[in-house]
Design a protein around this motif. Sequence first.
Motif, mmCIF file in Angstrom:
data_model
loop_
_atom_site.group_PDB
_atom_site.id
_atom_site.type_symbol
_atom_site.label_atom_id
_atom_site.label_comp_id
_atom_site.label_asym_id
_atom_site.label_seq_id
_atom_site.Cartn_x
_atom_site.Cartn_y
_atom_site.Cartn_z
ATOM 1 N N PRO A 28 0.799 -1.228 0.000
ATOM 2 C CA PRO A 28 0.000 0.000 0.000
ATOM 3 C C PRO A 28 0.835 1.283 0.000
ATOM 4 O O PRO A 28 0.386 2.283 -0.537
ATOM 5 N N ILE A 29 2.020 1.268 0.593
ATOM 6 C CA ILE A 29 2.784 2.518 0.576
ATOM 7 C C ILE A 29 3.930 2.473 -0.421
ATOM 8 O O ILE A 29 4.705 3.411 -0.504
ATOM 9 N N GLY A 88 1.100 -1.767 -7.860
ATOM 10 C CA GLY A 88 0.236 -1.496 -8.998
ATOM 11 C C GLY A 88 0.948 -1.717 -10.309
ATOM 12 O O GLY A 88 0.307 -1.906 -11.338
ATOM 13 N N ARG A 101 8.723 9.931 -5.148
ATOM 14 C CA ARG A 101 8.318 9.183 -3.979
ATOM 15 C C ARG A 101 6.932 9.611 -3.484
ATOM 16 O O ARG A 101 6.707 10.774 -3.144
ATOM 17 N N PHE A 102 6.034 8.689 -3.452
ATOM 18 C CA PHE A 102 4.674 8.855 -2.913
ATOM 19 C C PHE A 102 3.858 9.916 -3.648
ATOM 20 O O PHE A 102 2.897 10.444 -3.116
ATOM 21 N N ARG A 103 4.254 10.250 -4.861
ATOM 22 C CA ARG A 103 3.533 11.311 -5.559
ATOM 23 C C ARG A 103 2.257 10.797 -6.215
ATOM 24 O O ARG A 103 1.297 11.546 -6.374
ATOM 25 N N ALA A 104 2.253 9.569 -6.656
ATOM 26 C CA ALA A 104 1.075 9.050 -7.344
ATOM 27 C C ALA A 104 1.161 7.537 -7.387
ATOM 28 O O ALA A 104 2.154 6.950 -6.982
ATOM 29 N N ARG A 105 0.113 6.923 -7.878
ATOM 30 C CA ARG A 105 0.133 5.476 -8.075
ATOM 31 C C ARG A 105 -0.065 5.195 -9.556
ATOM 32 O O ARG A 105 -0.625 6.019 -10.277
ATOM 33 N N PHE A 139 -2.072 3.634 -11.336
ATOM 34 C CA PHE A 139 -3.409 3.735 -11.944
ATOM 35 C C PHE A 139 -3.909 5.155 -12.023
ATOM 36 O O PHE A 139 -4.927 5.417 -12.637
ATOM 37 N N ASP A 140 -3.200 6.102 -11.374
ATOM 38 C CA ASP A 140 -3.553 7.518 -11.528
ATOM 39 C C ASP A 140 -3.014 8.101 -12.814
ATOM 40 O O ASP A 140 -3.472 9.137 -13.273
ATOM 41 N N ARG A 177 -0.550 13.302 -14.256
ATOM 42 C CA ARG A 177 -1.784 13.186 -13.506
ATOM 43 C C ARG A 177 -2.358 14.573 -13.319
ATOM 44 O O ARG A 177 -1.659 15.469 -12.856
ATOM 45 N N ARG A 178 -3.587 14.770 -13.691
ATOM 46 C CA ARG A 178 -4.282 16.048 -13.496
ATOM 47 C C ARG A 178 -3.455 17.236 -13.978
ATOM 48 O O ARG A 178 -3.283 18.234 -13.277
#
Lengths: 819, 222
Positions: free
Chosen positions: A124-125, A130, A253-257, A259-260, A282-283
Motif C-alpha cells: 500500500p505505501i 500497482g 516518492r509517494f507522488r502518485a500510483r 493507476f492515476d 496526472r491532473r
Amino acid sequence: MTTTQPAPTGQVVPLVEVTIDGVRTEVPKGTLVIRAAEDIGIAIPRFCDHPLLKPAGACRQCLVEVATPDREGTLRTMPKPQASCTLEVSPGMVVSTQLTSEVADKAQHGVMEFLLINHPLDCPICDKGGECPLQNQAMAHGRATTRFVDVKRTYPKPLAISTQILLDRERCILCQRCTRFSDEIAGDPFIELQMRGARQQIGTFDSGVLGFAGDAPVGAAELDDSGRPFASYFSGNTIQICPVGALTSAAYRFRARPFDLVSVPSIAEHDACGAAIRIDHRRGVVLRRLAGDDPAVNEEWISDKDRFAFRWQVAADRLVAPLVRDGEDGSGPLVETSWADALDVAATLLAQRRGSLAALPGGRGTLEDALAWSAFTRVVLGTNDVDFRSRAYGGAEEADHLAARVAGSGLDVTYADLDGADVLLAGLEPEEEAATIFLRLRKGVLAARTHVTVLGPYLTRGSAKLRATLLPAAPGTEAEVLEATDTFGASDGDRPRIVLVGERLAAAPGGLTAAAALAERTGARLAWVPRRAGDRAAVEAGLLPILLPGGRPVADESARAEVAAAWGVTPPAAPGRDLAGILDALRAGELAGVVVGGVELEDLPDPAAALAALEAVRAAGGVVVSLEVRRSAITELADVVLPVAPPAEKAGTFLTWEGRPRAFAAVFDTAALGDAAVLGLLAEEIGTPLPDASMPAWRGQRVAAARLDAPAPPEPGPGQAVLATWRLLLDAGRGQDDEPHLAGTARRAVALMAESTARGLGLQGAAEVTVRGPRGSVTLPLVLAGVVDGVVWLPFSPRERAGAAALGAQSGDIVEVTA
Amino acid sequence: MSESSERAGGQPEEKRRGLGGAIGDLLAPVAGFGVTFSNMFRPTVTEQYPYVRHPTAPRYHGRHQLNRYPDGLEKCIGCELCAWACPADAIFVEGADNTPENQHSPGERYGAVYQINYLRCIFCGLCIEACPTRALTMGNDFELAGPTREGLIFTKEELLAPLTQGMLGVPHPMVEGTTDRDYYRGEVTGPTADQIAWVERERPEDPTLEGARQAAATKAVR
C-alpha cells in the motif's frame, strides 16, 4: 557462450529444434529456453532475467522441467528443475513449463514463497505497487495466505544511495538487475551485493556493513575525479528495471500510483540523441518520465537528466501571456497583454524596420519550428542574417562544415553503426554530452565489436569506461593532432571507421577541416554531434547565414529558385551575418532589431557584450522581439515577449544527430502555442503569411567546405595554463531548474591538471587553485590527473560553484593559475 | 398462489352480489375510501423528518470518516487503494512523505490530500473494504445535501475524525521505539511524554496539549 541476443552479424546461426509444452519450435542455437518459450507465446515467470542484461539465474523464479535425449536418444529428465533464463536450448530438448508440469509449477510456487518470506508486503505505501512484477506474479502464481509466522528481517529504510535514488533493502529480492545494469551497461558499479546468506543485501560501499574496521579497501574503490563515492548518470534506469519497489526515486516518492497516471510516449528534449521516453502525468502535472523502448535509438535506457529534469517546463517564471512595454514611447516596464495587442505591437515594430532585422532562433526547437523560423527570416524579415548557434564558438568554418557535410545528408551514421566500428571522438565527451551515444559505444566496446579513440586533453572517466585510446591534444592543437594522425582503431581496417565530431571541435580553428581530412584519409564516415535537441533540425531548415532549407546554398541561384518555387517568395541572395556578425551589427547600429528565440544570454560568446548589443539597439530605437518559454535575461530586454510552448505542450519532430526524425505528440492540450504557430500568427499580422511547404533535400552543388589551416597553438607563459573546459551532463543549466534531487547527483567541480603542470606553476600540495580569466576568477579543489601538460581543465558551468563560465574565457584560451 | 388469485378474481362478482341493489348504489361513492379508513387503524410509517430523527441501521453506509490512532496520528497512509477501489471515481488522494518534522501518520507515507466527492459517491463501501489500515470507515450520517458543487467535495479536514479527549494534534512523532505495525496492532494507547514534549516545543499553543497531558498522567498513575 550465453548471449541474450543473437549476435548482429551476417553469419547464419544453425537452428535447434526443441519442444516446449508440447509445441515443437526451431530457434537459433544459443537461444535461452526462456526466450524460446516467449517466441511461441509461453510466459515463464521471472524477475532477474532482462533481455539486455547478461543471464544471472539469481531469482530462480523461472524454474522449468527439462528433459534432453541421451547418447542413445532416449529422453532423460534432469533430476531437478532448471532455471530457464540461464539454460540454452539443445537439440531435441523437451521443456515443460508451469503450464504442463506439476514439478515446475510446484518449484515456482516454492520459490515465490521463499521470495516473500522477508518481503515486507508494504504494497500500500510502495511506489511500485500497482506496476510491480513481484506483486503481479504473487497474485498469479503465489499462495493466497502465508505460512510464515516468524519475524521478518528488517532494515532501516529507505537508504539514500544518492539524493535521487532511495534503496529499501527489505523489499529487495536480490535479483541483481540493478547491479548488473550498473556494471554491464552504465559502467558505474556504485551499488553491489554485500554479505552472505540471509543478510545478503544491496548497498553502497559501507565499511560498517562490510566489516572493514576503518580500513580502506585493498582494491581500487570506485571514486570519481573529486574523490567521493561515485554517483551514476544512469542511476534512474535501475529504478525502472527493479522488479520490486526496492529502488525508488526521491522526486517521485509517494507522488502518485500507477493507476492515476496517464502515459504518453515522447522524446527527450535535453540532448540531440532523441531518446524515447514515456511521460506519466496526472491532473495536468507531469509526475515522472521513464525510458521508452526503442531498439534503434536508446534501447531501454536514458540518462538521469532525460528522466528527472522536466519541471523546468512549468517553473514559476514560465510566461503565460504576451508581454509588451508599458507607456506610449515603449520605455516602461513589461506588462502582460492580450495576444492580439502583442502581435499588433510586434508586427508594427518589425514592419517599420523590415530589411534591417536579424533572427537568433536558438537550437532547441523542433524541425517544424526551425522551418518556420527559416521561412519567417527569409520571407517576413527579408534577410539571411540568421544563426541558430547560440554558443561561444563556431564561425564560418563550422557553418561551411555544416552546409557542406551535414545539411540535407539524411540518415547516415546511425546508432547501429556505432556498434561494430572503430570510432574516433573529436570534441565530444559522450557521457556528458550525448548519453545515448555513450551507452551504445560501451555496448559495442564490451562485446569487443567497437574500439573508441578519443581526442582530448585527458582520458576522462567516461572515456575510461569506453576503454578508449587517448589521442592527447591540448585545446587549440586538435587540428594539428588530427593532421598528424594516419589511422585509428584497433582493427586493420576490417571494421568500418566512424569519426564523431562534437560541436566543441568548432572551437579549435581548423579542427573540423582536419577531422574531415582524416575521415577522407582513413575512409571513415563523418558525423556531427551537437548538444541541443534542435541543432540538427536547425541545420536542415537552413538557419545559417549561408544556407536555405534542405542544405541549399544561399549563393546558388538554382537553389534559391527551388526555394522560391516552394515559398512563392525569392529569398535574399546575399549571404547574411552569423552570430558574431549580428551582435556586432546590433552594437554598431547597422541592424535595427532582432527576433530572438530560445537563446540563453549566458551561452553567447561574451554575455556582457551581447547584453550591451541588445541594450544598444534598443537605445537607438531598434526593436527586440523574444519568443520564450520562461522569463530570461533576454526577455527582460525585449520590447515584445511572445510566450511559446515547452515540448510537453506541443507536438513536433526532433531530429537526432543522425538525422533521424523523432516525432512526438503533445502531452497536454493547453493554450500555449509552439514557435511555428506564433511565428505564423506574427507573419500574418505583418501581412506576409508564412509559406507552408516542405522541400526535399538539395541534390545540386553543395557549399565547398573551406580548408582552414590550424593557427599556432597557444603558448602559456609562466604562471599560466591553457584552459580546457566543457559542459557536464548535470550543470547549472535552466533545463534542470527545480530538481533538487537530481542536482545532488551532479559531479563536484574540480580543477584538473597534470602533476608536472602543477609543479611548473608552483602548486605542489595545493588543495585549491584559483584560475583567473579576463572576466573573473574561480577557486576550485585541485585534482592531479593525466591531463596534457600545460593545460588546466575546469567544468564549464558546474552545479554548485562557479566554473569556466565565470572566467570569460573559452577552451583554448590562456588563463592564470595561482594557489 | 392459485387460491389467492382465484379469490382476487372472484371477489368483485361476490361484492356486486352482496351489495347489490339500492344500498350498494348508495355506498358506491365512498367504497373507494375503504383503504383509507382501514389504514387509519394501522400503525403510522411516515417519519417526521427533520423534526423527528430516527437512528439508521447500525451498519448503514453513511458519510466517511478518516480515523486516528489513540495518540492522535492519522491512520491514513495515502495509499490510494480506496480511490482504486471506487467504482464511481469519487475519491482523490495524494500521498506525501512523513518527515521527522512533519509526521502525520505512522510509517513513511501519509495522505496529504484527501477528497471525497459526494456528488459521485454511491455509498457502496468498497473503499472501506480496500483500506489496509482501517483508516476509512463509514458513519451513519446521511445528510449530505448542499447548495454548491464545491461544498460537496469533502476535503481531508472535513473527513478527518475530530481529536477526542487525550489525543495529541498532528503533526508529531510516533511513540518512541514503535513501528507502524505496533500502531496497527493496537499497542499504542495514547500520547507519551516525549510526544507531548515535542509538541510543547514545536507548537506551544496547541489546544490539544492540556488533554494529552492529562491522558498521559492518568495512564502513568494506572
